[in-house]
Design a protein around this motif. Structure first.
Motif, short mmCIF file in Angstrom:
data_model
loop_
_atom_site.label_atom_id
_atom_site.label_comp_id
_atom_site.label_asym_id
_atom_site.label_seq_id
_atom_site.Cartn_x
_atom_site.Cartn_y
_atom_site.Cartn_z
N UNK A 100 -58.41 -44.94 35.06
CA UNK A 100 -58.80 -45.21 36.46
C UNK A 100 -57.63 -45.81 37.23
N UNK A 101 -56.89 -46.73 36.63
CA UNK A 101 -55.75 -47.35 37.30
C UNK A 101 -54.66 -46.31 37.56
N UNK A 106 -51.77 -42.88 41.32
CA UNK A 106 -51.36 -41.53 41.71
C UNK A 106 -51.83 -41.23 43.14
N UNK A 107 -53.07 -41.61 43.44
CA UNK A 107 -53.62 -41.38 44.78
C UNK A 107 -52.85 -42.21 45.83
N UNK A 111 -50.63 -40.78 49.01
CA UNK A 111 -50.91 -41.15 50.40
C UNK A 111 -49.64 -41.69 51.08
N UNK A 112 -48.75 -42.33 50.32
CA UNK A 112 -47.48 -42.82 50.86
C UNK A 112 -46.55 -41.63 51.17
#
Length: 114
Positions: A100-101, A106-107, A111-112
């Motif tokens: 999950x981390x 990764x998400x 987004x960056x």
């Protein structure tokens, strides 16, 4: 039911396995029967309110066995922590949180970049 020989051998075998000279000494220091020469023992108080029935049952067991409540509860806590850790390991809890981390990292990176 154990035979007399089985009982005798089991009793002495378990005494050897459970022999812990430091436990009685630690109990005596914590109870104030032996003053500390210097410093403090590295211990923490673990306190929990329990139902009076459970408290009475613990008192009965430790009285019957002739051991301190501290030794009994410490052994129970160790067993509980070991069982909990085994279940956590068997169910893959750490791997699930790591996955999950990783997915969140990764998400966030995407987004960056985007």
């Amino acid at each position: 039911m154990r035979t007399p020989l089985d009982s005798l051998v089991t009793e002495h075998a378990l005494r050897l396995v459970n022999q812990s000279g430091n436990a009685d000494f630690t109990d005596a220091i914590l109870d104030g029967r032996i003053p500390m020469v210097s410093g403090e023992l590295p211990v923490k108080n673990v306190c929990a309110k329990v139902h009076p029935w459970l408290s009475d049952e613990i008192d009965k067991v430790v009285d019957l066995l002739g051991i301190s409540k501290r030794r009994f509860l410490e052994a129970a806590f160790i067993e509980a922590v070991n069982k909990a850790n085994a279940i956590i390991e068997a169910e893959g809890v750490h791997e699930r949180f790591a996955a999950m981390a990783e997915a969140e990292a990764h998400a966030a990176a995407e987004s960056v970049e985007g």
